[in-house]
Design a protein around this motif. Structure first.
Motif, mmCIF file in Angstrom:
data_model
loop_
_atom_site.group_PDB
_atom_site.id
_atom_site.type_symbol
_atom_site.label_atom_id
_atom_site.label_comp_id
_atom_site.label_asym_id
_atom_site.label_seq_id
_atom_site.Cartn_x
_atom_site.Cartn_y
_atom_site.Cartn_z
ATOM 1 N N ARG A 8 40.914 -3.144 62.740
ATOM 2 C CA ARG A 8 41.616 -2.491 63.842
ATOM 3 C C ARG A 8 41.510 -3.353 65.095
ATOM 4 O O ARG A 8 40.755 -4.321 65.144
ATOM 5 N N ARG A 12 42.055 -7.024 64.136
ATOM 6 C CA ARG A 12 43.327 -6.944 63.411
ATOM 7 C C ARG A 12 44.344 -7.897 64.025
ATOM 8 O O ARG A 12 45.043 -8.623 63.301
ATOM 9 N N PRO A 43 41.014 0.471 56.383
ATOM 10 C CA PRO A 43 41.530 -0.387 57.455
ATOM 11 C C PRO A 43 41.653 -1.853 57.063
ATOM 12 O O PRO A 43 42.666 -2.491 57.365
#
Length: 294
Positions: A8, A12, A43
């Motif tokens: 995230r 990310r 994720p």
């Protein structure tokens, strides 16, 4: 290459940016909550799917970077999957904010563990591989980008644990850059400001409206170009540096440097030391304000 905490936010964005430039990415993330609770492989897998859908190469990895076993498995994943490791981006972390008098030992240990130890162990295992490569005559293209924070540079009210860990990362960066230079390894750090799960309340009102076509100043993607450059051969010779990165701004931080000084050539009395210190302070630059201080 490896990005930790890549499921995230900033991680990310970094993983996707590297992949867009052709890097083959190990996406490491435990999938924990903003306070480090829980765990999920979702994720990391989602980021891998995004990269592959865009034509890139990536693999998910769920090792705990704050354990020696997890950090070693992370480096091994890169070597087994891609046959090499060029760049390590240390980014994993979470928050457990408390005012100092309310900060318990568990919250201190957890945050220092994931941020500071979670930088040290992947760096240690990656560096051991690069040292072996160097000693075997294969001088690597090897780069590390560590993630500090403005809280590590200036402190942040309610974040003693986080600020201490992020300041420690700066010290780790300087030592690693000096010790690993002989093996061809460059080590730098960033102090980013962006909207992530950890900062969404702070930057909640800064998003540009899509219909305006405006610049989203706090988007994590704004930080990634600098991180990509630091991990590339284009940044050859750059090591031991700390950069602030926010929106469209990049700043080279100059750190602790000697300021005004006085030398008596003998031992001071307490009164003399105090008088001299006050004179030196009158000539010194004022320190940056601590975030959140009134």
């Amino acid at each position: 290459m490896i990005v930790t905490g890549a499921g995230r936010g900033l991680g990310r964005a970094h993983a996707r940016a590297y992949a867009a430039e052709g890097a083959r990415v190990v996406v490491n993330d435990l999938g924990v909550g903003p306070d480090g609770s829980g765990a999920s492989g979702g994720p990391a897998r989602e980021v891998v799917e995004e990269i592959r859908a865009a034509g890139g190469e990536a693999v998910a990895q769920g090792g705990d970077v704050a354990t020696s076993e997890g950090a070693a498995s992370l480096v091994q994943a890169a070597l087994e999957t891609y046959g090499r490791l060029d760049t390590l981006v240390n980014n994993a972390g979470f928050l457990r904010d408390r005012m100092l008098v309310n900060l318990d030992e568990d919250a201190w240990d957890a945050v220092v563990r994931v941020h500071l130890k979670g930088h040290f162990l992947p760096l240690k295992h990656a560096a051991a591989h690069w040292r072996a490569e160097s000693k075997a005559g294969r001088v690597p293209h090897a780069c590390v980008v560590n993630t500090s924070s403005g809280a590590g540079l200036s402190g942040s009210v309610g974040q003693a644990n986080y600020s201490a860990a992020k300041a420690g990362i700066l010290g780790l960066t300087l030592v690693a850059s000096a010790e690993l230079a002989a093996y061809g390894v460059r080590v730098n750090a960033i102090a980013p400001a962006a909207r992530t799960r950890m900062t969404e309340e702070t930057f909640a009102g800064t998003m540009a409206a899509p219909e305006d076509g405006g610049f989203d100043a706090m988007a994590p993607e704004n930080v990634s170009p600098l991180v990509v450059w630091l991990g590339s051969e284009s940044s050859a010779g750059v090591t031991g540096r700390v950069f602030e990165a926010e929106a469209g701004r990049i700043t080279v931080m100059e750190g602790w440097r000697p300021g005004p000084t006085a030398d008596k050539g003998a031992r001071w009395s307490a009164a003399e030391a105090g008088e001299t210190a006050l004179k030196l302070l009158s000539r010194a630059e004022a320190p940056q304000a601590v975030y959140g201080a009134r």
